[in-house]
Design a protein around this motif. Structure first.
Motif, PDB file in Angstrom:
ATOM      1  N   TYR A 157       0.863  -1.180   0.000  1.00  0.00           N
ATOM      2  CA  TYR A 157       0.000   0.000   0.000  1.00  0.00           C
ATOM      3  C   TYR A 157       0.896   1.225   0.000  1.00  0.00           C
ATOM      4  CZ  TYR A 157      -3.116   3.707   1.516  1.00  0.00           C
ATOM      5  OH  TYR A 157      -3.813   4.890   1.594  1.00  0.00           O
ATOM      6  N   GLY A 160      -7.003  -3.836   3.400  1.00  0.00           N
ATOM      7  CA  GLY A 160      -7.992  -3.805   2.329  1.00  0.00           C
ATOM      8  C   GLY A 160      -7.408  -4.235   0.998  1.00  0.00           C
ATOM      9  N   GLU A 161      -6.153  -3.868   0.735  1.00  0.00           N
ATOM     10  CA  GLU A 161      -5.491  -4.317  -0.497  1.00  0.00           C
ATOM     11  C   GLU A 161      -5.385  -5.839  -0.527  1.00  0.00           C
ATOM     12  OE1 GLU A 161      -4.409  -2.544  -3.185  1.00  0.00           O
ATOM     13  OE2 GLU A 161      -5.511  -0.890  -2.260  1.00  0.00           O
ATOM     14  N   LYS A 192      -5.135  -0.230   7.902  1.00  0.00           N
ATOM     15  CA  LYS A 192      -6.423  -0.753   7.441  1.00  0.00           C
ATOM     16  C   LYS A 192      -6.468  -0.812   5.919  1.00  0.00           C
ATOM     17  CE  LYS A 192     -11.412  -0.021   7.773  1.00  0.00           C
ATOM     18  NZ  LYS A 192     -12.494   0.717   8.467  1.00  0.00           N
ATOM     19  N   TYR A 193      -5.939   0.226   5.261  1.00  0.00           N
ATOM     20  CA  TYR A 193      -5.949   0.230   3.801  1.00  0.00           C
ATOM     21  C   TYR A 193      -5.051  -0.872   3.231  1.00  0.00           C
ATOM     22  CZ  TYR A 193      -8.363   4.702   4.159  1.00  0.00           C
ATOM     23  OH  TYR A 193      -9.269   5.677   4.443  1.00  0.00           O
ATOM     24  N   LYS A 220      -7.419  -7.925   1.025  1.00  0.00           N
ATOM     25  CA  LYS A 220      -8.781  -8.443   0.850  1.00  0.00           C
ATOM     26  C   LYS A 220      -9.215  -8.343  -0.608  1.00  0.00           C
ATOM     27  CE  LYS A 220     -12.480 -10.100   2.925  1.00  0.00           C
ATOM     28  NZ  LYS A 220     -12.446 -11.342   3.713  1.00  0.00           N
ATOM     29  N   ARG A 221      -8.884  -7.234  -1.258  1.00  0.00           N
ATOM     30  CA  ARG A 221      -9.261  -7.054  -2.654  1.00  0.00           C
ATOM     31  C   ARG A 221      -8.586  -8.101  -3.539  1.00  0.00           C
ATOM     32  NH1 ARG A 221      -7.749  -2.294  -2.872  1.00  0.00           N
ATOM     33  NH2 ARG A 221      -9.720  -1.367  -2.203  1.00  0.00           N
ATOM     34  N   ASN A 260      -7.630  -9.587   8.206  1.00  0.00           N
ATOM     35  CA  ASN A 260      -9.085  -9.408   8.262  1.00  0.00           C
ATOM     36  C   ASN A 260      -9.514  -8.697   9.544  1.00  0.00           C
ATOM     37  OD1 ASN A 260     -10.287 -10.431   5.840  1.00  0.00           O
ATOM     38  ND2 ASN A 260      -9.628 -12.474   6.450  1.00  0.00           N
ATOM     39  N   LEU A 301      -8.698  -5.061   9.141  1.00  0.00           N
ATOM     40  CA  LEU A 301      -9.670  -4.457   8.225  1.00  0.00           C
ATOM     41  C   LEU A 301     -11.008  -4.228   8.912  1.00  0.00           C
ATOM     42  CD1 LEU A 301     -10.279  -3.521   5.334  1.00  0.00           C
ATOM     43  CD2 LEU A 301     -10.915  -5.883   4.785  1.00  0.00           C
ATOM     44  N   ASP A 322      -4.592 -14.752   5.668  1.00  0.00           N
ATOM     45  CA  ASP A 322      -4.299 -13.387   6.117  1.00  0.00           C
ATOM     46  C   ASP A 322      -3.322 -13.348   7.284  1.00  0.00           C
ATOM     47  OD1 ASP A 322      -5.958 -14.363   8.117  1.00  0.00           O
ATOM     48  OD2 ASP A 322      -7.005 -12.456   8.399  1.00  0.00           O
TER      49      ASP A 322
END
Length: 718
Positions: free
Chosen positions: A614, A692-693, A688-689, A695-696, A671, A674, A641
């Motif tokens: 990120y 999120g990367e 968190k971002y 998770k995406r 997770n 996130l 994760d």
């Protein structure tokens, strides 16, 4: 999986399927054995040699493949061969079979587990190496534990085959004899449960305590052996004496006092050690001044008018001293005396594992005895034997703080954390800095992409970074200080005003008289410690820089807990130090903060991983503060994760890293990060971002495709 493993799995599968498919397991039942006992006995009488060989071969096969029927086979050994020959045949065959099962499990599964759960497997292996034989014997002596599970589980450890076979053979003999002897009375047995009565199981359980008692006895004998030739005092002055008043020593003494032990702390110089007086505190104060200078110089980033900075180096260094003075009471003798610690100003040397000779700073000498002693004498900057260096009055992280005039041209030797932090600080304060590193990049312990970001920033801030340069000679030429470096076979001349040496640290062991108690330092200068931080003797410990392997203040405090607790309560329970989640930070700008594995370390150790990145240039808070540079990189288990390591390169990297450190320590995955609410706009949102990367990248594409069609259908579109 390799072809050889697939072949072996196929062979095992064929044998197991055949065993079940042809109902061969029905042959190995108590009813079948009793029904055909006479016929089998007649055949054995006529073919004794073949019968023994065949029986042993079948027993080995059943045990090696963990097939049902081993207990019935053992009964058959007694029924058809008697106590003596039956016991011999069963003990040999069962040991061979168990060893084969052990090897099969190791061949098929150990590498996979070691790659996936490296830290856990390594920890188990250390325990097995130390105490595995005792625990294996205890398990074998209790027939209630399924032997096939023991075979498979031990195969996944690093236990040596010969140890496993020998311990198994000896420890299985009592249980084997019980079953073989029962087989001689086969007609009176209705089920195998008749063999193991409650009283017999209790006897086995008590017998299983023998290896654990033996472990205690062996440990006692070892401790007596290591103390051979030493006379233990009948009474002691202190429960705990700590040598050294730095981070490790202060924490050790604090813990001792907190649990009401009688504690003495011996320090010959200033309390607080390097961290307070010459390391963490002054360097961070200097770095903050340098950052302020950089902000003024580049005020146009914030819509203000840039200001030419005229640094008053004397005032800056006075501020550094003021910061030290404000922190100093936290580590003062007065505070620790109020806590109940006897603070002694002086030097200590070993007389025996329990006795120290103390030379007070006022000239007095005395001897002190203690049940446990902790060596926490820290380290000092290492000065390499480069010709002419001593004549240059070199600066180090120890004497740097005595400077009153800022060097116009500063040569920094070393591209590690200390060298990089100080090189950047002096460059931002206005010195012309040349940084020499013999390796091919800065911060060699970090990944290449991390080093590249730092080098680019250093060069943008005016630092002349000289990689693959090795200092070879120092001299004066016409009154000017000059360093000559070797670079790609050429001799490079670098003039300078002051040289700062940051090429590692050496442990402080001089004067301790460690040789008196038989302790020799390691090649890197540290002392050899066990997992419980003990130093050869169970009551002598070391922690902090003098023990290694990490030379961080927080690592010293971490080790100090183990040294103090084991020193005070080790006779009842000992704790092994845990380094699995060790964070560290280099306080350059951008900061470089890491915990766990780097890419390079994962590749070197054969650990499979995935990378999630990120960029901090996407973070709103970073953009608002004009600090939008750097990145977060997280290593995770493939498809999961679980965090293997994380690095943050950017402003506030140390604070951002804390979230990943906490997650790793307590087994929380991306997770969980996130799913945690982070206030906006903050630097920690970047964690968190980053989650999120991940998770995406792991979104269930088939499910999403189905949902896309579902939503389209609900819109009435076909």
């Amino acid at each position: 999986m390799s072809r050889h493993k697939l072949y072996l799995l196929l062979v095992i599968a064929v044998i197991v399927v055949a065993f079940i498919g042809f109902d061969l397991h029905q042959l190995l039942t108590l009813e079948n054995l009793q029904q055909h006992r006479d016929a089998i006995a007649d055949w054995i009488d006529q073919n004794l040699f073949v019968a023994v060989i065949g029986y042993a071969a079948v027993y080995v096969l059943v045990t090696a493949l963990s097939l049902p029927g081993a207990a019935i086979m053992t009964l058959a050994g007694g029924a058809f061969f008697g106590n003596l020959y039956g016991l011999a045949a069963v003990s040999v065959a069962s040991t061979i079979g168990a060893s084969l099962a052990f090897l099969v499990a190791r061949f098929l599964l150990r590498d996979t587990l070691r790659n996936r759960y490296q830290d856990t497997v390594a920890k188990i292996d250390r325990g097995i190496e130390k105490d595995g034989a005792f625990y294996l014997a205890a398990l074998r002596l209790v027939p209630v534990f399924p032997f096939f599970l023991i075979n498979l589980a031990m195969g996944l450890t690093a236990m040596k085959l010969r140890t496993y076979a020998l311990v198994s053979w000896i420890a299985m003999l009592p249980g084997t004899f019980v079953f073989v002897n029962a087989g001689t009375q086969l007609g009176q047995i209705k089920s195998t449960s008749d063999i193991l009565s409650g009283d017999l199981l209790l006897s086995f359980a008590l017998l299983a305590l023998f290896p654990l008692i033996a472990k205690f006895v062996v440990g006692f004998i070892r401790s007596r052996k290591v103390y051979a030739g030493w006379e233990k005092p009948k009474q002691f002055d202190y429960n705990l004496v700590v040598i050294g008043g730095g981070a490790a020593g202060l924490v050790s003494a604090y813990i001792g006092a907190a649990v009401k032990a009688k504690v003495a702390l011996i320090e010959k110089d200033k309390m607080g050690g390097d961290c307070l007086n010459t390391g963490c505190v002054p360097s961070k104060a200097l770095i903050r001044s340098a950052k302020a200078a950089d902000t003024l110089r580049h005020a146009n980033r914030y819509g203000l008018e840039s200001v030419p900075v005229q640094a008053s180096f004397k005032h800056i260094m006075n501020r550094v001293k003021d910061v030290i003075a404000q922190v100093e009471p936290h580590d003062s003798p007065e505070r620790y005396q109020q806590l109940g610690v006897d603070c002694i100003a002086g030097e200590a040397s070993f007389v025996s594992p329990w006795e120290l000779e103390v030379r007070h700073n006022d000239g007095r000498t005395e001897r002190l005895t203690a049940r446990s002693i902790i060596v926490a004498t820290g380290g000092k900057p290492a000065l390499p034997p480069i010709p002419g260096l001593d004549a240059m009055a070199p600066l180090t992280s120890d004497n740097l703080w005595d400077l009153q005039e800022q060097p116009e041209r500063l040569l920094v030797l070393g591209g590690g954390p200390i060298g990089s932090e100080l090189a950047h600080a002096f460059a931002r304060l206005g010195s012309k800095v040349v940084q020499v590193e013999r390796g091919d990049r800065l911060l060699a312990r970090e990944d290449e992409d991390v080093s590249a970001v730092l080098k680019a920033q250093f060069e943008a801030d005016g630092i002349d970074v000289r990689l693959e340069h090795s200092a070879a000679e120092f001299c004066l030429e016409n009154g000017e200080k000059v360093a000559y470096c070797e670079h790609n076979g050429e001799r490079v001349r670098i003039p300078f005003d002051q040289v700062l040496v940051a090429l590692g640290r050496a442990a402080n062991t001089n004067g301790l008289n460690l040789e008196r108690i038989g302790v020799e330092t390691l090649p890197n200068g540290t002392v050899p410690v066990e997992d419980d931080m003990s130093l050869r003797f169970p009551n002598v410990f070391a922690c902090g820089d003098v023990a290694g392997p990490y030379q961080f203040t927080h690592a010293a405090a971490h080790q100090a807990w183990y040294a103090a607790v084991n020193g005070l309560f080790g006779a009842f329970k000992r704790f092994r130090v845990d380094y699995r989640v060790m964070p560290w930070v280099t306080f350059t700008s951008p900061e470089v903060a890491r915990v766990g594995l780097s890419e390079a370390e994962a590749n070197a150790q054969g650990v499979a991983y995935e990378i999630t990145r990120y960029g901090l240039d996407d973070l709103d808070r970073a953009i608002a503060e004009s600090e939008a540079q750097g990145f977060i990189k997280v290593l995770t288990v493939p498809g999961k994760d679980k965090i293997l390591g994380a690095v943050v390169v950017g402003s506030h990297g140390a604070e951002i890293l804390a979230e990943f450190t906490l997650a790793m320590k307590y087994g929380l995955g991306l997770n969980k990060i996130l799913g945690t609410i982070h206030p906006y706009p903050t630097w920690n949102e970047s964690a968190k971002y980053a989650a999120g990367e991940w998770k995406r990248a792991h979104a269930p594409q088939r499910v999403l495709a189905f949902l896309s069609k579902l939503h389209a259908w609900r819109l009435g579109k076909r």
